[in-house]
Design an enzyme around this catalytic site. Sequence first.
Site, mmCIF file in Angstrom:
data_model
loop_
_atom_site.group_PDB
_atom_site.id
_atom_site.type_symbol
_atom_site.label_atom_id
_atom_site.label_comp_id
_atom_site.label_asym_id
_atom_site.label_seq_id
_atom_site.Cartn_x
_atom_site.Cartn_y
_atom_site.Cartn_z
ATOM 1 N N HIS A 1 0.989 -0.673 0.224
ATOM 2 C CA HIS A 1 0.350 -0.417 0.008
ATOM 3 C C HIS A 1 0.946 1.483 0.285
ATOM 4 O O HIS A 1 1.709 1.475 0.712
ATOM 5 C CB HIS A 1 -1.390 0.172 1.674
ATOM 6 C CG HIS A 1 -1.945 1.252 1.081
ATOM 7 N ND1 HIS A 1 -1.950 2.397 1.365
ATOM 8 C CD2 HIS A 1 -3.372 0.325 0.935
ATOM 9 C CE1 HIS A 1 -3.371 2.218 1.131
ATOM 10 N NE2 HIS A 1 -3.694 1.970 1.007
ATOM 11 N N ASP B 1 -7.864 -5.597 -0.220
ATOM 12 C CA ASP B 1 -9.247 -6.250 -1.087
ATOM 13 C C ASP B 1 -8.203 -8.185 -1.211
ATOM 14 O O ASP B 1 -8.551 -8.292 -1.516
ATOM 15 C CB ASP B 1 -7.908 -5.530 -2.906
ATOM 16 C CG ASP B 1 -8.138 -4.793 -2.674
ATOM 17 O OD1 ASP B 1 -7.783 -4.361 -2.714
ATOM 18 O OD2 ASP B 1 -9.775 -4.493 -2.720
HETATM 19 C C1 SDX Z 1 -5.880 -0.306 -2.746
HETATM 20 O O1 SDX Z 1 -4.810 4.407 -2.104
HETATM 21 C C2 SDX Z 1 -5.726 3.903 -1.056
HETATM 22 O O2 SDX Z 1 -6.077 4.474 -0.566
HETATM 23 C C3 SDX Z 1 -5.834 2.094 -2.708
HETATM 24 C C4 SDX Z 1 -7.115 2.002 -1.743
HETATM 25 C C5 SDX Z 1 -8.250 2.784 -1.364
HETATM 26 O O3 SDX Z 1 -9.240 1.579 -0.258
HETATM 27 O O4 SDX Z 1 -8.725 3.163 -1.922
HETATM 28 O O5 SDX Z 1 -6.167 1.177 -0.209
HETATM 29 C C6 SDX Z 1 -7.012 1.072 -2.424
HETATM 30 O O6 SDX Z 1 -6.263 0.254 -3.779
HETATM 31 C C7 SDX Z 1 -5.655 -0.879 -2.234
HETATM 32 C C8 SDX Z 1 -4.290 -1.503 -3.161
HETATM 33 C C9 SDX Z 1 -5.121 -2.718 -4.315
HETATM 34 N N1 SDX Z 1 -3.960 -3.111 -5.003
HETATM 35 C C10 SDX Z 1 -2.897 -3.980 -4.777
HETATM 36 O O7 SDX Z 1 -2.822 -4.890 -4.248
HETATM 37 C C11 SDX Z 1 -2.059 -4.028 -5.732
HETATM 38 C C12 SDX Z 1 -0.969 -4.872 -5.362
HETATM 39 N N2 SDX Z 1 -0.232 -4.567 -4.792
HETATM 40 C C13 SDX Z 1 0.900 -3.383 -5.051
HETATM 41 O O8 SDX Z 1 0.533 -3.316 -7.478
HETATM 42 C C14 SDX Z 1 1.418 -1.624 -4.350
HETATM 43 O O9 SDX Z 1 1.731 -2.047 -3.277
HETATM 44 C C15 SDX Z 1 0.492 -0.600 -4.564
HETATM 45 C C16 SDX Z 1 0.226 -0.153 -6.159
HETATM 46 C C17 SDX Z 1 -0.266 -0.571 -3.734
HETATM 47 C C18 SDX Z 1 1.633 0.738 -3.887
HETATM 48 O O10 SDX Z 1 2.248 0.929 -4.558
HETATM 49 P P1 SDX Z 1 3.731 1.777 -4.519
HETATM 50 O O11 SDX Z 1 2.914 2.869 -3.024
HETATM 51 O O12 SDX Z 1 4.222 2.942 -5.854
HETATM 52 O O13 SDX Z 1 4.745 0.948 -3.921
HETATM 53 P P2 SDX Z 1 5.958 0.758 -5.374
HETATM 54 O O14 SDX Z 1 4.813 0.141 -6.404
HETATM 55 O O15 SDX Z 1 6.836 1.632 -5.430
HETATM 56 O O16 SDX Z 1 6.685 -0.648 -4.503
HETATM 57 C C19 SDX Z 1 7.792 -0.471 -3.684
HETATM 58 C C20 SDX Z 1 8.442 -1.756 -3.574
HETATM 59 C C21 SDX Z 1 8.627 -2.333 -4.995
HETATM 60 O O17 SDX Z 1 9.643 -2.906 -5.299
HETATM 61 P P3 SDX Z 1 11.528 -2.537 -5.386
HETATM 62 O O18 SDX Z 1 11.395 -1.672 -6.727
HETATM 63 O O19 SDX Z 1 12.252 -1.491 -5.329
HETATM 64 O O20 SDX Z 1 12.265 -3.679 -5.575
HETATM 65 O O21 SDX Z 1 7.540 -2.917 -2.673
HETATM 66 C C22 SDX Z 1 6.980 -4.204 -4.370
HETATM 67 C C23 SDX Z 1 7.831 -3.003 -5.286
HETATM 68 O O22 SDX Z 1 8.357 -4.560 -6.784
HETATM 69 N N3 SDX Z 1 5.964 -4.487 -4.537
HETATM 70 C C24 SDX Z 1 5.797 -5.208 -4.229
HETATM 71 C C25 SDX Z 1 3.938 -5.108 -4.539
HETATM 72 N N4 SDX Z 1 4.152 -3.738 -4.114
HETATM 73 C C26 SDX Z 1 4.928 -3.690 -3.887
HETATM 74 N N5 SDX Z 1 5.767 -6.749 -4.578
HETATM 75 C C27 SDX Z 1 5.393 -7.609 -4.526
HETATM 76 N N6 SDX Z 1 3.965 -7.720 -4.589
HETATM 77 C C28 SDX Z 1 3.609 -6.990 -4.255
HETATM 78 N N7 SDX Z 1 2.270 -6.640 -3.780
#
Ligand code: SDX
Length: 390
Positions: free
Chosen positions: A271, A328
């Site tokens: 998140h 989720d």
């Molecule tokens: C919702 O914003 C809100 O409040 C949203 C929400 C709401 O109520 O409106 O809470 C609802 O959208 C919840 C999130 C649902 N999405 C997912 O579950 C999809 C999987 N999660 C991600 O793709 C990710 O965690 C996000 C999109 C939710 C957040 O992404 P960020 O903050 O931009 O983080 P990032 O992509 O920069 O990741 C930081 C690091 C990275 O690693 P490195 O490149 O530094 O090695 O964490 C890793 C990412 O690769 N990472 C993950 C991951 N999420 C982040 N690695 C594996 N699995 C994941 N789910």
Amino acid sequence: QSGLTALDYGFVNTSATKSAITYIDGDKGILRYRGYPIEQLAENSTYLEVAWLLIYGELPTADQLANFDENIRRHTLLHEDLKRFFSALPHTAHPMSVLSSALSALSTYYEGSLDPNDPDMVEINTVRLLAKLPVIAAYAHKKSIGQAFLYPDNSLSFVDNFLKLNFGNMAEKYDIDPVLGRALDQLLILHADHEQNASTSTVRLVGSTGANMFASVSAGVNALSGPLHGGANEAVLDMLGQIRESGGGVKQFVDRVKNKDAGVRLMGFGHRVYKNYDPRAMIVKNSADKVLEALGVTDPLLDLAKELEQIALSDDYFIERKLYPNVDFYTGVIYKAMGFPTRMFTVLFAIGRLPGWIAHWREMQTDPQTKIGRPQQLYIGSPERQLRKP
Ligand code: SDX
């Protein structure tokens, strides 16, 4: 060059606005709607009560809630012509696409009463959206399974009416299931608002141009549909199903995530704001067993999800990146147990989030400091060059 130095993809460090609606402390896993902790609202409130709280800032009196409920019931009917809109779409249409396009179509019936600066129009459109979005959602579901649309039954509560529109049919009497109704009502509360998430920011950005409430919410629905946002609840079920079908087990999948195989992510994890357990995910996880048992449903995917969480939360890759289950991760298992097809999961998220979208749109419209949203950029393209004359 615009003179800007701080590059801030995805508004990571940008406060786009002031708001009094929702407070999140991502490090402590705190979520409050108008100051009330989400745990207390999920336990003791109802979706309509929370909708009023988010929109008007205070919990409703008994009379206010009764009038609000009655007013919403009296606006559940869609214009009969609008029902023909659905027949223009293929039955394979994703319900989120149906929802956003039907919302835009809905606004065409109210030309002349969409002025964002007319408080009476804002009130009536608030009720129209809360009353009609769930009906459109149920029609998207019925369309996808080739069943006839039912008329709303205004003798029923908000959630029971919605459940009947989805699971009732013309051939049988529909029996209200209070367990189902209460479980859905609580899930709608948990999704009702979440400050400046992508879809709410979209609603505010579109609304900042003077676009009407329907157009702004329709844009929010489209933003929510992405798998990184609300579409994640659908993606989690697909992910759990793939893990089970692969036969490779949870450990193998986690290794693929850590290797970043073809962008494989642990959907329902991570998140932008929560760097701790999402308090909503905790509530859903704690209620999942109870709801499935009460519905008389067992689902191996719930155990698989718990195993996945347990392995991830003990793995440095996820701990270092502060990746915890988000809202989720467990909701899909409950929606599935309720009988909703996977492609309806994000539609249910949208129904939950609607009061938040409306509250933010109204807050923005009434804030005298609101300006049209127009982010800056760092230009990295070509310097000036001359067009060679032929
Ligand atoms: C919702 O914003 C809100 O409040 C949203 C929400 C709401 O109520 O409106 O809470 C609802 O959208 C919840 C999130 C649902 N999405 C997912 O579950 C999809 C999987 N999660 C991600 O793709 C990710 O965690 C996000 C999109 C939710 C957040 O992404 P960020 O903050 O931009 O983080 P990032 O992509 O920069 O990741 C930081 C690091 C990275 O690693 P490195 O490149 O530094 O090695 O964490 C890793 C990412 O690769 N990472 C993950 C991951 N999420 C982040 N690695 C594996 N699995 C994941 N789910």
